[in-house]
Design a protein around this motif. Structure first.
Motif: not given
Length: 677
Positions: A601-617
């Motif tokens: 979340g970016f309150l300065a922009q009043f925006r949320n962003m979805h991220i999908r992060g893969a697991a790291y071995d």
């Protein structure tokens, strides 16, 4: 001759019925106003003895409705008979007032009459009608009973009045009747005598049972709910109408036994039952009436007027139970129109462990309570300070005095004060961190703290990591992944936040190649000491005041969406957003919509962003290398991680990766004179 006067029914509604109606309305009926079957019961008329005068005071002619009224399989209480009815609940008080009560009443009366003619079955002669409006916010219930009784025209008359049954029938006959109906009371039955021999049969056997039996040996009997000496109970009205409709030629004169003896009397003259000889008026002997007779039977209210009654349960209820039901009501209303598939029991039964009772922890706890979560455990090592109450809603100024109360215990106590139905507990506990060496004298205490944390994680379904520092989240991440728990993470910046759910362990993941990462999966170094040698603004979490509540609410909402997904911990995340693209919530598998992996979340922009992060071995938090080392070595492995800042890098191979990267950079021939570069 005197006209027979009947004692009307009076409704007796148990408090348990209103609780049953509340549950039925919230969980089953919701916005439906369809009619439902309902059962009630009544017993023989009773009286009490006035201690001063010795006189018998008759009690009301009651029809009792209990908590099991909506369960048709439940048998009536001992010495009672069942009455069936129609129940209809209205959604608003305006609908209740405006309902066509005449039409509802006539429908109930028609059902009685049609059943008499079509099925010749007396079982439904005691039908009743109950209409209600349940104000579930105030626990007020508006209700009106009707006991439809078919009116005889002309009215029935009685010769010589009502007499004590013992004055008309022999003691042996009455004892025989008592023996036959005591164990299995019947609302209506036939009695014939032959000398001292007594026979009982259902009213539906009238023709065959009384064939060739002289009128003086025929008796019509019914379980009489009235205790008045000269007024039989309401059920007799429909019984008489039944007999006149089906057997008009042989029922102009009837011997009637109003049975009131549930127990054998002490003496022969102490029978409570009444006996009378009834005759139909002269006009009634001329022939049957055409169509259904008129009917009466709406119950009068406490003022003696035709109108509904009100049951106000709020003053009689335990305030804690009121609060408990009110919390459930607010949540269950979601299922009426918006989310019928919402599984609230799964949410309420989820046990949540909150690591951190500061700004994030307070807001997460409040939001969890709003969702009906009943088990909340808080862990923190700090005490309430004067800067806390304005941003942390579970604390007050008094909590800061005398050095401050322990945060976790204080927050748990405040939760219980807010809602007594929550199982809230607090634990003062320091969570050891990698890169923070343990002094030798403290080793035993730290080992105990680790054991307490492991026990708490094992006892809960969800672990929230809500601490101030980055490295304090490492141990809960490892323990949570090893135990297969849902781990929810929330972290704050000045005007940004991160909320994420940790992915399932590689050994349990349904799609290992798409496994979601944890908080440390994007790191290429082990978590280290971020607290030492920091200025005040670097040691405190300096954020915009509204950011914590946004992040905390987002974390709880993400958890609830995850719990509603059929795959739970293994729920896949939507693909990352690109440009103006918006994911379709209907394809997520959860009734609440998307179940993202990470939300930034970016309150300065009043925006949320979805991220999908893969697991790291090679992740220092959730990789199989770390988890297997923890499971096999336990405290030994953890102690090394705490004391040796390079241990986790060596364990996972990040040190070699780092060296390989440095070597690759060293091997590049950098040409500083190349303008193109």
């Amino acid at each position: 001759m005197p006209i027979v006067q009947f004692a009307p029914f009076s409704s007796l509604v148990e408090a348990g019925f209103w609780h049953a109606l509340t549950n039925l309305k919230i969980d089953v009926l919701r916005l439906s106003d369809e009619s439902l079957p309902i059962t009630a019961s009544y017993t023989a008329g009773r009286s009490v003895t006035d201690r001063e005068t010795g006189q018998e005071i008759p009690l009301s002619c009651n029809l009792a409705v209990g908590a099991d009224a909506f369960d048709a399989s439940v048998q009536p209480p001992s010495h009672s008979v069942a009455a069936t009815g129609t129940f209809k609940n209205f959604n608003t008080i305006e609908e209740f007032k405006a309902a066509d009560k005449t039409a509802l009443f006539n429908k109930a009366a028609d059902e009685i009459w049609d059943n008499v003619l079509a099925r010749r079955d007396p079982a439904t002669l005691n039908r009743f009608l109950l209409i209600t409006y349940a104000d579930l916010k105030k626990y007020k219930y508006y209700y009106w009973f009707a006991f439809p009784a078919l009116v005889a025209k002309p009215a029935w008359e009685i010769t010589d009045g009502w007499k004590n049954a013992g004055d008309v029938l022999s003691n042996d006959v009455l004892k025989a009747i008592h023996g036959k109906v005591h164990q299995h009371p019947q609302p209506y039955f036939l009695v014939k005598t032959s000398g001292e021999s007594v026979h009982i049969a259902p009213v539906s056997d009238y023709d065959t049972f009384f064939a060739n039996v002289p009128p003086s040996s025929q008796t019509i009997a019914f379980l009489d709910p009235s205790a008045l000496p000269d007024n039989p109970g309401w059920p007799l009205r429909n019984l008489l109408a039944y007999l006149r409709a089906l057997h008009p030629s042989s029922t102009t004169t009837l011997r009637v036994l109003a049975w009131r003896d549930t127990e054998l009397p002490a003496g022969t003259k102490s029978w409570k039952s009444r006996f009378g000889v009834l005759e139909v008026g002269e006009k009634g002997k001329e022939g049957e009436q055409e169509g259904r007779p008129a009917a009466v039977g709406w119950e009068k209210n406490v003022q003696g007027k035709l109108g509904p009654r009100v049951a106000d349960l709020a003053p009689m209820m335990d305030p804690a139970r009121l609060a408990d039901q009110a919390v459930d009501l607010n949540l269950k209303l979601m299922r009426w129109r918006i989310l019928p598939e919402l599984d609230l029991d799964k949410v309420a039964g989820t046990r949540c462990l909150l690591l951190g009772a500061g700004t994030l922890g307070c807001y997460v706890a409040r939001t969890l309570m709003g969702w009906g979560v009943r088990t909340i455990t808080l862990v923190d090592s700090a005490r309430v300070s004067f800067s806390n109450p304005v941003r942390q809603p579970l604390f007050e100024f008094e909590d800061c005095l005398n050095g401050g109360k322990p945060k976790a215990e204080c927050a748990a106590e405040r939760l219980r004060r807010i809602f007594p139905g929550v199982n809230a507990t607090g634990h003062t506990l320091s969570i050891p961190m990698p890169g923070h060496p343990i002094p030798s004298p403290s080793t035993a205490q730290v080992q105990q703290d680790v054991a307490r944390l492991e026990k708490l994680v094992g006892e809960h379904d969800v672990v929230f990591t809500l601490m101030d520092s980055r490295e304090s989240r490492w141990l809960p991440t490892v323990v949570g992944a090893a135990r297969g728990k849902i781990v929810m993470n929330a972290a704050l910046g000045f005007d940004t936040f991160l909320v994420m759910r940790h992915g399932a362990r590689a050994s349990t993941s349904k799609a290992p190649e798409e496994r979601l990462g944890c908080y440390y999966c994007n790191d290429i170094v082990a978590p280290s000491d971020s607290l030492t040698d920091r200025t005040l603004d670097q040691m405190c979490t300096v954020t915009r005041p509204g950011l914590a509540s946004i992040a905390a609410s987002t974390a709880v909402e993400l958890l609830v969406s995850l719990l509603q997904h059929p795959d739970g911990l293994h729920a896949p995340a939507p693909p990352p957003q690109t440009g103006a693209e918006v994911a379709d919530p209907s394809t997520s598998g959860s009734v609440l919509g998307l179940v993202p992996h990470q939300l930034r979340g970016f309150l300065a922009q009043f925006r949320n962003m979805h991220i999908r992060g893969a697991a790291y071995d090679r992740c220092t938090g959730c990789s199989e290398t770390v988890l297997r080392a923890y499971e096999t070595q336990g405290w030994t492995m953890l102690e090394q991680a705490f004391n040796d800042v390079k241990f986790l890098e060596r364990l996972t191979g990040l040190d070699k990766l780092y060296d390989e990267g440095e070597a690759a950079l060293e091997s590049v021939d950098w040409d500083e004179d190349d303008d193109e570069m």
